[in-house]
Write a protein that holds these residues in place. Structure first.
Motif, mmCIF file in Angstrom:
data_model
loop_
_atom_site.group_PDB
_atom_site.id
_atom_site.type_symbol
_atom_site.label_atom_id
_atom_site.label_comp_id
_atom_site.label_asym_id
_atom_site.label_seq_id
_atom_site.Cartn_x
_atom_site.Cartn_y
_atom_site.Cartn_z
ATOM 1 N N ASN A 107 47.765 44.006 49.634
ATOM 2 C CA ASN A 107 47.654 44.811 48.228
ATOM 3 C C ASN A 107 46.365 44.960 47.771
ATOM 4 O OD1 ASN A 107 50.552 45.159 47.762
ATOM 5 N ND2 ASN A 107 50.559 42.827 47.695
ATOM 6 N N GLY A 108 45.253 44.047 48.205
ATOM 7 C CA GLY A 108 44.015 44.052 47.494
ATOM 8 C C GLY A 108 42.767 44.683 48.035
ATOM 9 N N GLY A 109 42.909 45.326 49.344
ATOM 10 C CA GLY A 109 41.893 46.102 50.126
ATOM 11 C C GLY A 109 41.000 45.083 50.993
ATOM 12 N N LEU A 110 39.738 45.519 51.036
ATOM 13 C CA LEU A 110 38.841 44.777 52.063
ATOM 14 C C LEU A 110 37.734 44.132 51.460
ATOM 15 C CD1 LEU A 110 37.739 44.712 54.938
ATOM 16 C CD2 LEU A 110 36.269 46.829 54.436
ATOM 17 N N TYR A 111 37.665 42.932 51.816
ATOM 18 C CA TYR A 111 36.764 41.932 51.144
ATOM 19 C C TYR A 111 35.733 41.430 52.195
ATOM 20 C CZ TYR A 111 40.032 41.309 47.452
ATOM 21 O OH TYR A 111 40.878 41.505 46.309
#
Length: 419
Positions: free
Chosen positions: A409-413
């Protein structure tokens, strides 16, 4: 994106966030490969895969999106040299029969998909392995495809050369089995050999010896030399001799489910130390499938692997009470060209983020770093009744030691490891 605009983590220890990307609005990510300054990311819910330019890791930029064929997902992929290998399979989490995820993780997948008995039904998805030319990193170009009859390929292992290895849901089998793939002509890859556990070939009247609610299916192999280390979900660890790629042979099979909850997902060899890291995936919310562990095995005697320790789980808060899955999901797999270590192991823990462990003492693994992203900006998971919560999926560490992690859900870190 500057440092002042970065999401504020819920928890961080010895990891610092330096970059973040929502992947062009497709913030759901599963497997990622970082290769020659580009991150290739398979999507769970947005279909297809994306390419993110990470040559400046503080300012990642989405540069390409490759849509999947209808009713097909591309969740897993591999890179080497000028090649990108992308799996094609039935989009399981878009299918009506798997809107309750328990149906996906329990019982014979082939019977539910309709492939176990060589169903004559219409297949409205693309099944097989796609090969892309990525000599121009931001513009993948498909150059080859290996079709399979069945549900498709789940995950592949390829580090160059002639041979690739994959899990495949084929007609006539109860679940994913092991296949070898001849890549000598990347434009025309072909299956070369296969292995399954007795009882899986139901179209040949084999009878399963395990309970009907278990998933005896290969997640994927990692191959070192002539040995394939296979994570076989509720069947645990399967080690194969693949010296003859056309006829893989069983070395040993070890299963600890029950009493533990199954879901074996990664088997990572540390060959210089005769050790094997084995991760069991948490697949249900609030530890409904039991507490899952990362195990360390002594494999000095390949025919008799022995579990010698488990990694400590996150303890700074009661993550099992938090919505979503809590527990291990994936490992950084020491691919050639990436960060390779037999002392430092990186893993994702779903709603507990990314963790790093020191296994210098194999009998006492120690957590040395952690990063827990904040609640995502929006929910990407389209299945009913799913919470808007982080579900850290994959982790990849590049040769310089930068840590990349995807989220459903939160993308690429993008993280700096500071221990």
């Amino acid at each position: 994106m500057t440092d002042t605009q970065l999401p504020v983590p819920d928890f961080a220890r010895n990891m610092r966030l330096i970059g973040h990307s929502d992947q062009g609005g497709r913030a759901d990510g599963v497997q990622l490969m970082v290769h020659r300054g580009y991150a290739y990311i398979g999507h769970m819910f947005s279909k297809g895969f994306s390419v993110v330019d990470v040559r400046d890791p503080r300012r990642p930029a989405t540069v390409a999106y490759m849509p999947a064929p209808p009713n097909t997902w591309n969740i897993h992929l591999q890179t080497h040299d000028n090649l990108l290998l992308v799996i094609n399979a039935k989009d399981m989490f878009a299918a009506t029969e798997f809107q309750d995820e328990r149906a996906y993780y329990q019982g014979s997948l082939g019977k539910k998909v309709g492939t176990a008995q060589r169903s004559a039904g219409i297949r409205n998805w693309r099944a097989g392995l796609a090969v892309y030319d990525i000599s121009q990193g931001d513009a993948p170009r498909e150059i080859g495809f290996m079709p399979v009859e069945g549900g498709g390929i789940h995950r592949v292992w390829y580090t160059g050369g002639r041979w690739a290895y994959a899990s495949a849901l084929l007609d006539g089998f109860s679940d994913y089995i092991f296949i070898t793939i001849d890549m000598s002509d990347p434009c025309h890859p072909r299956e070369a050999g296969r292995f399954w556990l007795p009882g899986m070939h139901v179209a040949a009247d084999e009878t399963p010896s395990w309970p009907a609610e278990w998933r005896y299916g290969l997640h994927h192999p990692i191959v070192h030399g002539d040995t394939a280390y296979c994570a076989w979900r509720d069947a645990g660890l399967v080690m194969l001799d693949v010296a003859d790629r056309s006829a893989p042979k069983l070395i040993t099979h070890r299963n600890w489910s029950p009493p533990f909850g199954g879901g074996t997902h990664n088997c990572l060899p540390l060959p210089d130390r005769d050790l094997l890291v084995v991760l069991d995936e948490a697949v249900l919310d609030h530890q409904e499938d039991g507490e899952k562990f990362i195990w360390l095995f002594d494999v000095r005697e390949p025919s008799n692997p022995v579990s010698i320790s488990t990694f400590p789980g996150p303890r700074e808060t009661e993550y099992w009470r938090k919505p979503g899955h809590f527990g291990p999901h994936n490992l950084h797999e020491n691919r050639p060209g990436s960060y390779v270590s037999s002392q430092l192991i990186f893993a994702t823990y779903q709603n507990a983020g990314v963790r790093a462990f020191d296994v210098s003492d194999p009998y006492r693994p120690v957590e040395v770093a952690a990063f827990v992203p904040p609640q995502p900006a929006r929910l990407m998971d389209h299945r009913p009744n799913r919470p808007n919560v982080i579900q850290s999926s994959d982790v990849f560490v590049d040769a310089e030691g930068l840590v990349y992690s995807t989220d459903y859900n939160g993308g690429l870190y993008i993280l700096e490891f500071q221990a």
